[in-house]
Scaffold this active site. Structure first.
Site, PDB file in Angstrom:
ATOM      1  N   HIS A 211       0.839  -1.128   0.056  1.00 27.42           N
ATOM      2  CA  HIS A 211       0.084   0.002   0.050  1.00 27.42           C
ATOM      3  C   HIS A 211       0.928   1.243  -0.093  1.00 27.42           C
ATOM      4  O   HIS A 211       1.961   1.225   0.715  1.00 27.42           O
ATOM      5  CB  HIS A 211      -0.877   0.016   1.264  1.00 27.42           C
ATOM      6  CG  HIS A 211      -1.937   1.055   1.198  1.00 27.42           C
ATOM      7  ND1 HIS A 211      -1.800   2.204   1.554  1.00 27.42           N
ATOM      8  CD2 HIS A 211      -3.153   0.887   0.926  1.00 27.42           C
ATOM      9  CE1 HIS A 211      -2.734   3.128   1.269  1.00 27.42           C
ATOM     10  NE2 HIS A 211      -3.768   2.386   0.999  1.00 27.42           N
TER      11      HIS A 211
ATOM     12  N   GLU B 128      -4.072   2.971  -7.172  1.00 26.51           N
ATOM     13  CA  GLU B 128      -4.328   4.173  -6.175  1.00 26.51           C
ATOM     14  C   GLU B 128      -3.663   5.286  -6.335  1.00 26.51           C
ATOM     15  O   GLU B 128      -2.362   5.261  -6.318  1.00 26.51           O
ATOM     16  CB  GLU B 128      -4.300   3.843  -4.704  1.00 26.51           C
ATOM     17  CG  GLU B 128      -5.335   2.804  -4.200  1.00 26.51           C
ATOM     18  CD  GLU B 128      -5.472   2.752  -2.730  1.00 26.51           C
ATOM     19  OE1 GLU B 128      -6.466   2.479  -2.414  1.00 26.51           O
ATOM     20  OE2 GLU B 128      -4.693   3.042  -2.080  1.00 26.51           O
TER      21      GLU B 128
END
Ligand code: G3P
Length: 223
Positions: free
Chosen positions: A93, A141
């Site tokens: 992430h 993202e």
């Protein structure tokens, strides 16, 4: 892994820590059941055990280390997660980024343990590198839109579409999610129209006054 997927990342938000984490996971489970859709949760390490024992929806870790077993103080191994019923993990992430080498090693270990891998990528170039390692899913993202309330699917639709197409060319078995700034059913609908197989969301659900209402809005957009 059943798709389309709504994956709720609890991050370290207080609203999704400890007792609050369990409460939110239960809401996710209830909405998933009511609308017959796939919702999964990614709580903090310390909440994984209680949640994986108390809900039936898939539970993911927010991070996992590329270690099998042995002398790795302070690491969290895929095997340890699997032992407590965790289905898979987010990997790299943007708030817990790994090198490509670490991602590759992590995926090899997770495949051995038949765990679902969702690797995050912040650009098409990086997504293409990651696709070569054949994870189950890649979540696109844009770090600048994270927590902004400006949905990537609406602010950067061309970029999301290009991402999906680029990954498909490298490995059509790797499915794409997108995330950052998603707060409404319209954002989710748009993400699916662009060819993604679901979304990764955090603040839009966790920090909402009424998380159930937001999840129901997402669910209606999917079902
Ligand atoms: O992992 C989900 C994420 O980084 C997006 O966060 O708060 O923009 O939904 P948020």
């Amino acid at each position: 892994m059943k798709l389309p997927l709504i994956l709720v990342n609890f991050k370290c938000y207080e609203e999704a820590t400890g007792k609050n984490a369990l409460k939110l996971a239960k809401i996710c489970e209830e909405v998933a059941k009511k609308y017959n859709i796939n919702i999964s949760v990614a709580p903090q390490f310390t909440d994984l055990y209680q949640i994986s024992k108390k809900v039936k929806i898939p539970v993911f870790s927010q991070h996992v280390d590329a270690v099998e077993k042995g002398a790795y103080t302070g690491h969290v191994s895929p095997l340890a997660l699997k032992e407590i019923g965790v289905k898979g993990s987010l990997i790299s992430h943007s708030e817990k980024k790994l090198s490509l080498k670490e991602i590759k090693e992590c995926l090899e270990i997770m495949k051995r343990h038949k765990m679902v891998s969702i690797v995050c990528a912040d650009s098409i170039i990086r997504g293409k590198e990651i696709a070569k390692f054949a994870p189950d899913l890649i979540a696109y993202e844009d770090p600048f839109l994270i927590g902004s309330g400006q949905a990537i699917s609406r602010v950067k639709p061309d970029s999301v579409k290009n991402f999906v197409e680029s990954i498909e060319k490298i490995n059509p078995r790797v499915k794409v999610l997108c995330g950052a700034g998603i707060t409404s059913g319209e954002d989710v609908k748009k993400a699916l129209e662009l060819g993604t197989k679901g979304i990764l969301v955090s603040s839009g659900v966790v920090k909402a006054k009424n998380p159930r209402k937001v999840l129901e809005d997402f669910a209606k957009a999917i079902s």
